[in-house]
Design an enzyme around this catalytic site. Structure first.
Site, PDB file in Angstrom:
ATOM      1  N   GLU A  94       0.651  -1.251  -0.045  1.00 46.78           N
ATOM      2  CA  GLU A  94      -0.110  -0.039   0.067  1.00 46.78           C
ATOM      3  C   GLU A  94       0.871   1.251  -0.063  1.00 46.78           C
ATOM      4  OE1 GLU A  94      -2.416   0.816   3.340  1.00 46.78           O
ATOM      5  OE2 GLU A  94      -3.183   2.774   2.442  1.00 46.78           O
ATOM      6  N   ASP A 159       9.484   6.055  14.721  1.00 42.92           N
ATOM      7  CA  ASP A 159       9.413   7.531  14.435  1.00 42.92           C
ATOM      8  C   ASP A 159       9.702   8.257  15.700  1.00 42.92           C
ATOM      9  OD1 ASP A 159       8.490   9.992  13.321  1.00 42.92           O
ATOM     10  OD2 ASP A 159       6.086   9.531  13.709  1.00 42.92           O
ATOM     11  N   ASP A 161      10.166  12.059  16.992  1.00 41.75           N
ATOM     12  CA  ASP A 161       9.979  13.549  16.458  1.00 41.75           C
ATOM     13  C   ASP A 161      10.227  14.488  17.654  1.00 41.75           C
ATOM     14  OD1 ASP A 161       7.479  14.784  14.716  1.00 41.75           O
ATOM     15  OD2 ASP A 161       8.315  15.994  16.249  1.00 41.75           O
TER      16      ASP A 161
END
Ligand SMILES: [Zn+2]
Length: 479
Positions: A94, A159, A161
């Site tokens: 995807e 991830d 951040d």
């Protein structure tokens, strides 16, 4: 459930599309974004040039296709099934696109590199996210019975951040970053990269700049790609040293004896804590009374009073202060030892050793957005995509040279365009035979992607193919 509940990288994209795959939101974005040098960094025209001439489709296709070698081949007990070399492994992946005016399109998939290229160029996505490999091409997800459309594999992703460091970083907050606070990302990459390699044995790890204020990590080893959601959660929790939310006053709890991986992390992080966290040029934790007050609040009252009095007089450097603090805590610890023996273990105050680990980790240990790691369905921004707010390309970061990485030198679309123009002007006619990538800084980043990631990945794939051929040969001879 691989339907509407799937999440996307927070902060960059708050929109989640329904099952139809398309939803729209009112346009809010201006047409062009300027970089620090006030020249255009991002615009639909620049994006068009980037997708036509600079995006490394070939390398991305080679990575995400894995040469059609799924992570979990039939095990040795079962009959090895030949994997069709023409299998459409890539096409079950995807992709999601955020196109102009924040229209978000999910369940994109492409038969091959050519279609991938065509569709990217046709749709001009402002953002490209990558999701899982499913049981069937994601665009057909509505054509099958519920339950038949399932994720089957996916890189293990992380991830990190800078906004998750807002309770400790003093130089910036929110979306703003600077070179001072970027050192949090450097520290995170160093600790995570070693942990993933040494503690989990992963080899094929790709680090990528998120384009704005963080880093992404893609682990592409077979074992990582085959992980269940629970397995992913376990790996993420292993690195979950800094817990909780902003309201939690104490975010790190270390128990002794300390886990070897944490001791190793401490050895990496303490020198960086001294360099980037306590100094005036860094976060100023021990150079400014308003910051050291917060740190002194974590030590016993008498230690706090002694040091506060002494430090008011001035004259000591942040490094001196850290040494004094550790020394005073150790003195206190020796006195407490006798008392603590009489206390129940739960009531004992943290030892000076624990306190030291906890302080350093609270300020330096990687802070993960664990939800991104836990779900195979979670989408994550593609390497080499562009951040529309900064115009910067999501370039790979070499973990061996992470300390030299400077997010402010990552090229914007505008800079890349100017590099092509400059090259053409300087080289005239002969430029026709030179690819656009080679006329720009993209050359360096694409080469690095090959050298630090793809080459090793394909070495592994070749070994796997040879083993498979041998196994098939062995079974055939048995008959
Ligand atoms: Zn900053």
């Amino acid at each position: 459930m691989p339907t509407a509940a799937m999440e996307v990288d927070k902060g960059d994209q708050e929109m989640v599309a329904g099952a139809s795959g398309v939803e729209s939101k009112a346009p809010v974005r201006s047409k062009g974004v300027s970089a620090d040098d006030d020249r255009e960094a991002f615009s639909p025209d620049l994006l068009r040039i980037y997708y036509a001439r600079l995006f490394p489709y070939e390398q991305m296709y080679r990575w995400l296709g894995y040469s059609n070698m799924p992570a979990s081949l039939p095990d040795s007990s079962g009959k090895p099934q030949p994997v069709d070399e023409q299998a459409d492994f890539f096409s079950k992946r995807e992709f999601s696109f955020t196109i102009e005016d924040d229209v978000y399109i999910r369940y994109q998939c492409f038969a091959d590199q050519k279609e991938f290229e065509q569709q990217v160029q046709r749709k001009q996505p402002h953002k490209i996210d990558i999701g899982a490999i499913f049981t069937l091409p994601p665009k057909n997800h509505l054509a099958v019975k519920p339950g038949a459309f399932q994720p089957v594999e996916r890189e293990l992703v992380f991830d990190i951040d800078l906004t998750d460091y807002d309770d400790v970083r003093t130089c910036c907050s929110g979306a703003k970053i600077c070179n001072r606070c970027w050192s949090y990302m450097t520290m995170a990459v160093e600790v995570m990269d070693v942990g993933l390699r040494q503690d989990f044995g992963f080899k094929h790890i790709l680090w990528v700049y998120s384009g704005r204020r963080g880093v992404h990590c893609w682990v592409a080893d077979d074992a990582a790609r085959a992980l269940t959601n629970e397995g992913r959660g376990a790996v993420a929790d292993y690195f979950g040293v800094v817990a909780g939310n902003d309201n939690q006053s104490k975010k790190v709890n270390v128990s002794l004896p300390i886990h070897p991986s944490l001791r190793r992390a401490y050895e990496t992080l303490e020198p960086l804590f001294l360099e980037h966290i306590i100094t005036e040029e860094g976060q100023g934790l021990l150079s400014d009374p308003s910051h050291w007050g917060k740190l002194l609040a974590t030590v016993p009252e008498d230690v706090r009073q002694t040091l506060e009095g002494r430090w008011k007089m001035g004259g000591s450097s942040p490094a001196d202060k850290w040494e004094e603090l550790v020394e005073e805590m150790e003195k206190k610890g020796r006195k407490q030892q006798q008392l603590a023996k009489k206390m129940k273990p739960a009531d004992r105050p943290p030892t000076p050793e624990q306190w030291r680990y906890e302080v350093v980790f609270e300020h330096t240990y990687p802070r993960l957005d664990v939800n991104v790691s836990k779900g195979r369905n979670h989408l994550l921004k593609s390497p080499f995509a562009v951040h529309p707010k900064t115009g910067r390309v999501c370039v790979p970061i070499d973990p061996a040279h992470v300390r030299e990485f400077d997010p402010f030198t990552v090229p914007t679309l505008g800079q890349l365009q100017r590099q092509i123009d400059k090259y053409d002007k300087e080289h005239g006619e002969e430029t026709k035979s030179v690819s656009s990538i080679n006329k720009t800084e993209m050359k360096k980043y694409v080469q690095q992607f090959e050298d630090t990631f793809l080459t090793g990945l394909y070495k592994g794939i070749r070994v796997k193919k040879r083993d498979r051929t041998e196994r098939i040969a062995a079974v055939t001879t048995d008959f």
